[in-house]
Design an enzyme around this catalytic site. Structure first.
Site, PDB file in Angstrom:
ATOM      1  N   THR A 125       0.698  -4.367   4.939  1.00  0.00           N
ATOM      2  CA  THR A 125       0.384  -3.314   4.942  1.00  0.00           C
ATOM      3  C   THR A 125      -0.790  -2.537   3.964  1.00  0.00           C
ATOM      4  OG1 THR A 125       1.083  -1.472   2.476  1.00  0.00           O
ATOM      5  CG2 THR A 125       0.706  -3.519   1.767  1.00  0.00           C
ATOM      6  N   LYS A 167      -4.873  -1.691   9.396  1.00  0.00           N
ATOM      7  CA  LYS A 167      -3.599  -1.745  10.504  1.00  0.00           C
ATOM      8  C   LYS A 167      -4.427   0.079  11.631  1.00  0.00           C
ATOM      9  CE  LYS A 167       0.434  -1.887   8.765  1.00  0.00           C
ATOM     10  NZ  LYS A 167       1.568  -1.851   7.916  1.00  0.00           N
ATOM     11  N   ASP A 173       5.982  -3.989   8.008  1.00  0.00           N
ATOM     12  CA  ASP A 173       4.758  -2.979   7.001  1.00  0.00           C
ATOM     13  C   ASP A 173       6.227  -2.645   5.800  1.00  0.00           C
ATOM     14  OD1 ASP A 173       3.659  -0.967   6.570  1.00  0.00           O
ATOM     15  OD2 ASP A 173       4.848   0.438   7.012  1.00  0.00           O
ATOM     16  N   SER A 214      -3.797   2.766   0.917  1.00  0.00           N
ATOM     17  CA  SER A 214      -5.639   3.706   0.965  1.00  0.00           C
ATOM     18  C   SER A 214      -5.192   4.209  -0.317  1.00  0.00           C
ATOM     19  CB  SER A 214      -5.203   4.266   2.683  1.00  0.00           C
ATOM     20  OG  SER A 214      -4.447   5.955   2.804  1.00  0.00           O
ATOM     21  N   CYS A 236     -13.335  -1.539   7.882  1.00  0.00           N
ATOM     22  CA  CYS A 236     -13.142  -3.441   8.245  1.00  0.00           C
ATOM     23  C   CYS A 236     -11.873  -3.223   9.320  1.00  0.00           C
ATOM     24  CB  CYS A 236     -11.900  -3.617   6.779  1.00  0.00           C
ATOM     25  SG  CYS A 236      -9.987  -1.687   6.528  1.00  0.00           S
ATOM     26  N   CYS A 258      -4.200  -4.149   2.670  1.00  0.00           N
ATOM     27  CA  CYS A 258      -5.612  -3.540   3.208  1.00  0.00           C
ATOM     28  C   CYS A 258      -5.277  -2.302   2.257  1.00  0.00           C
ATOM     29  CB  CYS A 258      -5.795  -2.874   4.515  1.00  0.00           C
ATOM     30  SG  CYS A 258      -7.430  -2.303   4.932  1.00  0.00           S
ATOM     31  N   ASP A 315       6.175   0.316   3.395  1.00  0.00           N
ATOM     32  CA  ASP A 315       6.438   1.815   2.822  1.00  0.00           C
ATOM     33  C   ASP A 315       7.558   2.138   4.334  1.00  0.00           C
ATOM     34  OD1 ASP A 315       5.243   1.640   0.369  1.00  0.00           O
ATOM     35  OD2 ASP A 315       3.539   2.469   1.284  1.00  0.00           O
TER      36      ASP A 315
END
Length: 186
Positions: free
Chosen positions: A55, A113, A13, A58, A109, A94, A15
Site C-alpha cells: 500500500t 507504486k 492493495d 502518501s 523512492c 510506502c 484502500d
C-alpha cells in the site's frame, strides 16, 4: 543467489480493495472493510495463497497522519482479520511522495507504486513465485507495479477508484470485487 521460490501469493492493495477508500484512512473509526472481503480473504488462504498487502501511504508523506498512526491502524486491521481466521503474511507500505512529501518523506523512492520495490521486497523475503502469483488493485499504478515485478496476472477491482481506459488495457481482467476474484483463481 538462488532461492527456491515455490510459494504463490495474492498481492493486495489496501484502500479500495480491502477497505472502503475514504481518502487517507488513518484511524479505526474511518476504516470499513468492503462487504465480502473477509470471506474472500479466508477463501484465498484456503486455496493456499500467501496474502501480502502492498500500500502507498502518501498521507504520511503529506503530513496528514504519522507513521505511528498508520502502524496503529494496521495492527488493528491485522488483528481484526486474524480474529476472523485470516492471517496476513506480509504488510508493506510506502510512506514517501516525490512531489508532495514533507521533509524526510519527500523522496523519489523505489517502493512507491507504480515502482515494484514493495513487491520485490516481499517476493525476496517470503520466497514467492511470481509466475504463480496474482496482484489485485484498484488503479493503474497497482497494475504497473505488478507488471514491473514480473507478475503475469494483475486484476483490477471496481471497489475503489474508477477504472480507466489505461487500466482496462493493462489489467489481465477486471472484477467487481475481491469476492469475484476468488471464483476465478485456482
Amino acid at each position: 543467489m538462488t532461492t527456491s521460490n515455490n510459494k504463490r501469493a495474492i498481492f493486495l492493495d489496501r484502500d479500495g480493495v480491502i477497505n472502503v477508500d475514504k481518502g487517507y484512512v488513518s484511524v479505526v473509526d474511518d476504516f470499513e472493510f468492503i462487504d465480502g472481503v473477509i470471506e474472500a480473504l479466508q477463501a484465498l488462504k484456503e486455496k493456499g495463497y500467501l496474502l501480502v498487502v502492498i500500500t502507498n501511504q502518501s498521507g504520511i508523506a503529506r503530513g496528514y497522519f504519522s507513521e505511528e498512526q498508520f502502524h496503529t491502524l494496521t495492527e488493528w486491521m491485522d488483528w481484526s482479520l486474524a480474529n476472523r481466521g485470516v492471517d496476513l503474511d506480509g504488510i508493506y507500505y510506502c510512506p514517501h511522495h516525490a512531489e508532495h512529501g514533507i521533509g524526510e518523506y519527500k523522496v523519489d523512492c523505489d517502493c512507491r507504486k507504480p515502482k515494484a520495490g514493495m513487491l520485490n521486497e516481499a517476493i525476496e523475503a517470503l520466497g514467492i513465485d511470481v509466475t504463480q502469483s496474482i496482484l489485485v488493485g484498484d488503479k493503474v499504478s497497482d497494475i504497473q507495479a505488478g507488471i514491473a515485478a514480473g507478475i503475469k496476472t494483475n486484476y483490477l477491482v471496481r471497489t475503489g477508484k474508477e477504472i480507466t481506459e489505461q487500466g482496462e488495457n493493462l489489467a489481465t481482467a477486471i472484477y467487481d470485487d475481491l469476492a469475484e476474484v476468488v471464483g476465478v483463481v485456482e
